[in-house]
Design an enzyme around this catalytic site. Structure first.
Site, PDB file in Angstrom:
ATOM      1  CG  HIS A   1       2.298   4.575   2.833  1.00  0.00           C
ATOM      2  ND1 HIS A   1       2.294   3.472   2.004  1.00  0.00           N
ATOM      3  CD2 HIS A   1       3.431   5.251   2.535  1.00  0.00           C
ATOM      4  CE1 HIS A   1       3.391   3.499   1.240  1.00  0.00           C
ATOM      5  NE2 HIS A   1       4.084   4.582   1.551  1.00  0.00           N
TER       6      HIS A   1
ATOM      7  CG  HIS B   1       8.304   6.612   3.616  1.00  0.00           C
ATOM      8  ND1 HIS B   1       9.003   5.458   3.378  1.00  0.00           N
ATOM      9  CD2 HIS B   1       7.191   6.529   2.834  1.00  0.00           C
ATOM     10  CE1 HIS B   1       8.362   4.721   2.478  1.00  0.00           C
ATOM     11  NE2 HIS B   1       7.255   5.347   2.129  1.00  0.00           N
TER      12      HIS B   1
ATOM     13  CG  ASP C   1      13.640   8.397   5.021  1.00  0.00           C
ATOM     14  OD1 ASP C   1      12.410   8.196   4.943  1.00  0.00           O
ATOM     15  OD2 ASP C   1      14.456   7.796   4.305  1.00  0.00           O
TER      16      ASP C   1
ATOM     17  N   GLY D   1      11.050   1.789  -2.549  1.00  0.00           N
ATOM     18  CA  GLY D   1      12.036   2.256  -3.536  1.00  0.00           C
ATOM     19  C   GLY D   1      11.571   1.999  -4.960  1.00  0.00           C
TER      20      GLY D   1
ATOM     21  CD  GLU E   1       5.032   5.184  -5.366  1.00  0.00           C
ATOM     22  OE1 GLU E   1       5.751   4.254  -4.949  1.00  0.00           O
ATOM     23  OE2 GLU E   1       5.156   6.366  -4.978  1.00  0.00           O
TER      24      GLU E   1
HETATM   25 ZN   LIG Z   1       5.839   5.142   0.524  1.00  0.00          ZN
END
Ligand SMILES: [Zn+2]
Length: 333
Positions: A12, A14, A16, A170, A200
């Site tokens: 996991h 990202h 960016d 998001g 989350e």
């Molecule tokens: Zn994430």
């Protein structure tokens, strides 16, 4: 334990949120993009989310700067290469990197060009370093739904060739899974695995929904199953992988502090817990630091670490051959 030399797997992370600040400056100058400063440390500080943000929303503002320079094929290829390079240098042996292609269309790139550029960067790093990887394509839940099919279509051409899964990311609203049943089904039909950010900020019901409605095989974070028996049971009974990202969870206030993170509790309860970075730059971390943090905080032994590493192997969307390679690193310990 020598945490840096341990073999590690990040499922996991990202793209960016993991860009080198030096690269931002380089690319911005190349592309005539004005930056608030040319000082690497100033740029780094603008990218790193504070130790504790007000909330996930504040955390997500840290992605704007990198996104400005990530609108060309060349920059996407380079950044992809560099994230794999940085991970390889700390003995990450397998990395599933994720990103939302639709965030990179500002200057007219097609989704296909965007995916092809990051895959190219990854493949180049695989040749230079002892690391293997795959991409997960994210859709932000706030994006227009009409745009999702083009990501699935373009990504489908890379299934088995660098792309493995579909993700929703998001801001997390309660009940969001109900809105994406059709899209997740379409992705599965094209051969995508499914992992979903859930539990989350939102509740455990979202985790249960992601598993039952969207057929998620893994869950990003999943912390809030701690007080939701339906979500907990769905994770346990389905052997669904939990992509735990301890530093990020403290930053976004998903947990109060590292001590109250449920990772160990979930591990002891027999859930398929994995340890991951979420964002190497925005969360100011590495896999070495995340593993060290968890092992030291919760007094985990090397045997415990190996069990968690093997969870990552089983839960990865890698081919059987790569999974076997990843198991072999443990025999060398
Ligand atoms: Zn994430």
């Amino acid at each position: 334990m020598d945490f840096c030399s341990l073999p590690k797997i990040d499922l996991h992370c990202h793209l960016d949120g993991s860009v080198r600040p030096e690269t931002i400056i380089d690319l911005a100058n190349d592309q005539n993009i004005e930056l608030p400063s040319q000082d690497v440390e100033v740029i780094r500080n603008l990218m790193i989310a504070p130790e504790t943000c007000v909330d996930l929303k504040e955390y997500l503002t840290r992605f704007e700067l990198p996104l400005q320079v990530m609108q060309t094929k060349k920059s996407l290829e380079r950044i992809s290469y560099e994230v794999f390079e940085d991970a390889a240098k700390e003995n990450v042996k397998y990395l599933e990197l994720r990103f939302a292609p639709l965030l990179h269309v500002r200057n007219g790139l097609t989704v296909e060009q965007i995916i092809s550029s990051v895959v190219k960067g990854m493949k180049r790093a695989e040749l230079d370093y002892d690391i293997r990887g795959n991409y997960i394509l994210c859709i932000l839940r706030t994006m227009p739904k009409d745009d999702i099919p083009q990501v699935i279509e373009a990504g489908a051409k890379y299934i088995g060739k660098g792309v493995v899964a579909f993700d929703l990311a998001g801001a997390e609203l309660a009940g969001f899974c109900h809105d994406f049943v059709k899209e997740a089904k379409a992705a599965r039909k094209k051969g995508f695995h499914v992992t979903i950010h859930a539990g989350e900020q939102g509740n455990g019901q979202n985790v249960q929904d992601a598993i039952e409605l969207l057929k998620a095989e893994r869950i990003g974070h999943g912390i809030h199953i701690i007080d939701h028996s339906g979500g907990f049971k769905a994770v346990r009974n389905g052997n669904v992988g939990l992509e735990t990202c301890p530093s990020s969870n403290v930053q976004t206030k998903a947990v109060q502090d590292i001590e109250s993170h449920p990772a160990k509790r979930f591990y002891k309860q027999g859930l398929a817990v994995t340890i991951n970075t979420d964002n190497r730059t925005v969360s100011n971390t590495t896999m070495t630091q995340e593993v060290q943090k968890v092992c030291e905080q919760f007094y985990l032994s090397q045997k415990d670490y190996v069990a968690i590493y093997l969870n990552s192997v089983e839960q990865s969307f890698a081919s059987d051959a790569i999974k076997q390679e990843l198991r072999n690193y443990i025999d060398e310990l």
